[in-house]
Design a protein around this motif. Sequence first.
Motif, mmCIF file in Angstrom:
data_model
loop_
_atom_site.group_PDB
_atom_site.id
_atom_site.type_symbol
_atom_site.label_atom_id
_atom_site.label_comp_id
_atom_site.label_asym_id
_atom_site.label_seq_id
_atom_site.Cartn_x
_atom_site.Cartn_y
_atom_site.Cartn_z
ATOM 1 N N LEU A 1 0.810 -1.235 0.091
ATOM 2 C CA LEU A 1 0.123 0.019 -0.091
ATOM 3 C C LEU A 1 0.914 1.228 -0.006
ATOM 4 O O LEU A 1 1.908 1.417 0.863
ATOM 5 C CB LEU A 1 -0.895 0.021 1.234
ATOM 6 C CG LEU A 1 -2.121 -1.130 1.233
ATOM 7 C CD1 LEU A 1 -2.942 -1.038 2.556
ATOM 8 C CD2 LEU A 1 -3.080 -1.007 0.036
ATOM 9 N N GLY A 2 0.504 2.216 -0.785
ATOM 10 C CA GLY A 2 1.301 3.338 -0.932
ATOM 11 C C GLY A 2 2.308 3.508 -1.782
ATOM 12 O O GLY A 2 2.974 4.601 -2.079
ATOM 13 N N THR A 3 2.780 2.379 -2.588
ATOM 14 C CA THR A 3 3.681 1.977 -3.546
ATOM 15 C C THR A 3 3.323 3.068 -4.958
ATOM 16 O O THR A 3 2.229 2.922 -5.356
ATOM 17 C CB THR A 3 4.009 0.790 -3.973
ATOM 18 O OG1 THR A 3 4.178 -0.123 -2.940
ATOM 19 C CG2 THR A 3 4.989 0.628 -5.157
ATOM 20 N N GLN A 4 4.267 3.711 -5.316
ATOM 21 C CA GLN A 4 3.914 4.772 -6.267
ATOM 22 C C GLN A 4 3.607 3.897 -7.439
ATOM 23 O O GLN A 4 4.532 2.655 -7.870
ATOM 24 C CB GLN A 4 5.157 5.782 -6.765
ATOM 25 C CG GLN A 4 4.968 6.735 -7.832
ATOM 26 C CD GLN A 4 6.226 7.514 -7.856
ATOM 27 O OE1 GLN A 4 7.349 7.409 -8.774
ATOM 28 N NE2 GLN A 4 6.100 8.967 -7.224
ATOM 29 N N VAL A 5 2.613 4.383 -8.471
ATOM 30 C CA VAL A 5 2.380 3.723 -9.607
ATOM 31 C C VAL A 5 2.623 4.433 -10.913
ATOM 32 O O VAL A 5 2.203 5.938 -10.808
ATOM 33 C CB VAL A 5 0.709 3.341 -9.437
ATOM 34 C CG1 VAL A 5 0.395 2.743 -11.209
ATOM 35 C CG2 VAL A 5 0.331 2.285 -8.717
ATOM 36 N N ARG A 6 3.314 3.978 -11.739
ATOM 37 C CA ARG A 6 4.016 4.829 -12.695
ATOM 38 C C ARG A 6 3.244 4.294 -14.084
ATOM 39 O O ARG A 6 2.865 3.315 -14.434
ATOM 40 C CB ARG A 6 5.592 4.572 -13.044
ATOM 41 C CG ARG A 6 6.092 4.877 -11.602
ATOM 42 C CD ARG A 6 7.699 4.547 -11.742
ATOM 43 N NE ARG A 6 8.040 3.222 -12.077
ATOM 44 C CZ ARG A 6 8.149 2.308 -10.856
ATOM 45 N NH1 ARG A 6 8.376 2.910 -9.690
ATOM 46 N NH2 ARG A 6 8.517 1.325 -11.168
ATOM 47 N N ALA A 7 3.393 5.517 -15.195
ATOM 48 C CA ALA A 7 2.723 5.214 -16.483
ATOM 49 C C ALA A 7 3.731 4.093 -17.207
ATOM 50 O O ALA A 7 4.861 4.145 -17.148
ATOM 51 C CB ALA A 7 2.716 6.413 -17.183
ATOM 52 N N ASN B 1 -7.591 -0.046 -8.621
ATOM 53 C CA ASN B 1 -7.206 -0.246 -7.354
ATOM 54 C C ASN B 1 -6.018 0.599 -6.582
ATOM 55 O O ASN B 1 -5.307 0.259 -5.941
ATOM 56 C CB ASN B 1 -6.575 -1.834 -7.135
ATOM 57 C CG ASN B 1 -6.748 -2.123 -5.375
ATOM 58 O OD1 ASN B 1 -7.702 -1.889 -4.977
ATOM 59 N ND2 ASN B 1 -5.718 -3.061 -5.135
ATOM 60 N N LEU B 2 -6.428 1.915 -7.190
ATOM 61 C CA LEU B 2 -5.323 3.103 -6.753
ATOM 62 C C LEU B 2 -5.959 3.640 -5.404
ATOM 63 O O LEU B 2 -7.076 3.509 -5.016
ATOM 64 C CB LEU B 2 -5.330 4.053 -7.791
ATOM 65 C CG LEU B 2 -4.632 3.504 -9.063
ATOM 66 C CD1 LEU B 2 -4.805 4.847 -9.930
ATOM 67 C CD2 LEU B 2 -3.209 2.984 -9.098
ATOM 68 N N VAL C 1 -0.654 2.678 -5.019
ATOM 69 C CA VAL C 1 -1.617 1.470 -4.674
ATOM 70 C C VAL C 1 -2.242 1.705 -3.498
ATOM 71 O O VAL C 1 -1.808 2.223 -2.517
ATOM 72 C CB VAL C 1 -0.446 0.252 -4.287
ATOM 73 C CG1 VAL C 1 -1.356 -0.900 -3.817
ATOM 74 C CG2 VAL C 1 0.349 -0.135 -5.866
ATOM 75 N N GLY C 2 -3.520 1.392 -3.541
ATOM 76 C CA GLY C 2 -4.608 1.432 -2.665
ATOM 77 C C GLY C 2 -5.392 -0.026 -2.386
ATOM 78 O O GLY C 2 -4.840 -0.973 -2.703
ATOM 79 N N SER C 3 -6.341 0.135 -1.695
ATOM 80 C CA SER C 3 -7.331 -0.743 -1.503
ATOM 81 C C SER C 3 -8.895 -0.589 -1.732
ATOM 82 O O SER C 3 -9.700 -0.871 -1.048
ATOM 83 C CB SER C 3 -7.260 -1.492 -0.003
ATOM 84 O OG SER C 3 -7.806 -0.296 0.667
ATOM 85 N N THR C 4 -8.802 0.142 -3.159
ATOM 86 C CA THR C 4 -10.450 0.387 -3.473
ATOM 87 C C THR C 4 -11.149 -0.518 -4.381
ATOM 88 O O THR C 4 -12.094 -0.312 -4.554
ATOM 89 C CB THR C 4 -10.188 1.793 -4.116
ATOM 90 O OG1 THR C 4 -9.296 1.566 -5.327
ATOM 91 C CG2 THR C 4 -9.853 3.002 -3.177
ATOM 92 N N GLU D 1 -3.887 -10.087 -1.695
ATOM 93 C CA GLU D 1 -3.168 -9.065 -0.873
ATOM 94 C C GLU D 1 -2.874 -7.624 -1.731
ATOM 95 O O GLU D 1 -3.330 -7.600 -2.827
ATOM 96 C CB GLU D 1 -1.387 -9.511 -0.842
ATOM 97 C CG GLU D 1 -0.923 -9.773 -2.218
ATOM 98 C CD GLU D 1 0.496 -10.775 -1.959
ATOM 99 O OE1 GLU D 1 1.415 -9.901 -1.834
ATOM 100 O OE2 GLU D 1 0.398 -11.731 -1.738
ATOM 101 N N PRO D 2 -2.356 -6.503 -0.959
ATOM 102 C CA PRO D 2 -2.178 -5.181 -2.067
ATOM 103 C C PRO D 2 -1.498 -5.509 -3.208
ATOM 104 O O PRO D 2 -0.455 -6.258 -3.378
ATOM 105 C CB PRO D 2 -1.528 -4.435 -0.819
ATOM 106 C CG PRO D 2 -1.606 -4.937 0.176
ATOM 107 C CD PRO D 2 -1.839 -6.680 0.150
ATOM 108 N N HIS D 3 -2.024 -4.858 -4.200
ATOM 109 C CA HIS D 3 -1.628 -5.084 -5.655
ATOM 110 C C HIS D 3 -2.161 -4.181 -6.390
ATOM 111 O O HIS D 3 -2.965 -3.157 -6.134
ATOM 112 C CB HIS D 3 -2.038 -6.427 -6.255
ATOM 113 C CG HIS D 3 -3.295 -6.390 -6.435
ATOM 114 N ND1 HIS D 3 -4.409 -6.695 -5.294
ATOM 115 C CD2 HIS D 3 -4.100 -6.221 -7.504
ATOM 116 C CE1 HIS D 3 -5.825 -6.754 -5.981
ATOM 117 N NE2 HIS D 3 -5.603 -6.492 -6.967
#
Length: 253
Positions: A157-163, A196-197, A218-221, A229-231
């Motif tokens: 959770l909280g990991t930066q998601v990149r294009a 799931n951001l 990364v979120g849990s939405t 698990e978070p992903h």
Amino acid sequence: MKQIWSNVGRWLEGKGFYIVLFLCLAAIGISGYFLFTTFQRSAEIISPTLEDESISQAGPSPEQEILPSEDAASAMGEAQMEEDRESVLAEPSDEGDGQEEAQAGQEEEVSVDLDSLSFAWPVSGEILTDFSVETLAYDATMGDWRVHSGVDIAAALGTQVRAIAAGTVERVVQDEMMGVTVVVDHGDGLTSTYCNLAEELAVTVGDQVQAGDALGSVGSTALAESALEPHLHLEVALNQATVNPLDYLPEGE
């Protein structure tokens, strides 16, 4: 003179009384006859007026006279539709030409030239669920077997998601099942979708991004994948048809 009145008196006491009575009755009858005929003539004069008024009141209202019957309206509608159809067939349509040109343009579309784009992984992690649209995969959240139109990449959770590549942010939505979602248009019919951001994002619609630029975290939405698990759930589509994202991501990540 007295003798005359005496004779008149005796006459009245005799037959004269009945004659006078008859004359009175005759006078009453004549008066009644004239009165009755006068009343009848008045009634004949008044009666046509009343009849005219009743006919006028019983006639159809202006709306009834103007509006056609249901059968007539149906016939008129069918005639109008037939006339419109013939005019459409007879006259060339610019809109139709435009649609044909658009369809021709779509047929001429080709796959994205991979050499023209630089791709990067959105997050680093293990593949939890593979891309699977031809065979069913077990869904732990839903408890059934179904297709999976993307890949699930494990990340905290909280990991930066990149294009994954350069493009334009096309949509930012709150999907009921897949949570906070960002869609990037890379051109030539290629798009990437990040689900799931977390609620807070780094981009808005219309932003230009390069490969590796932050979109969010990364979120849990995503309710549809809450058992995992978070992903990050990543999808890639070419000309609106989903494809395997791993075909576009560099190896060894």
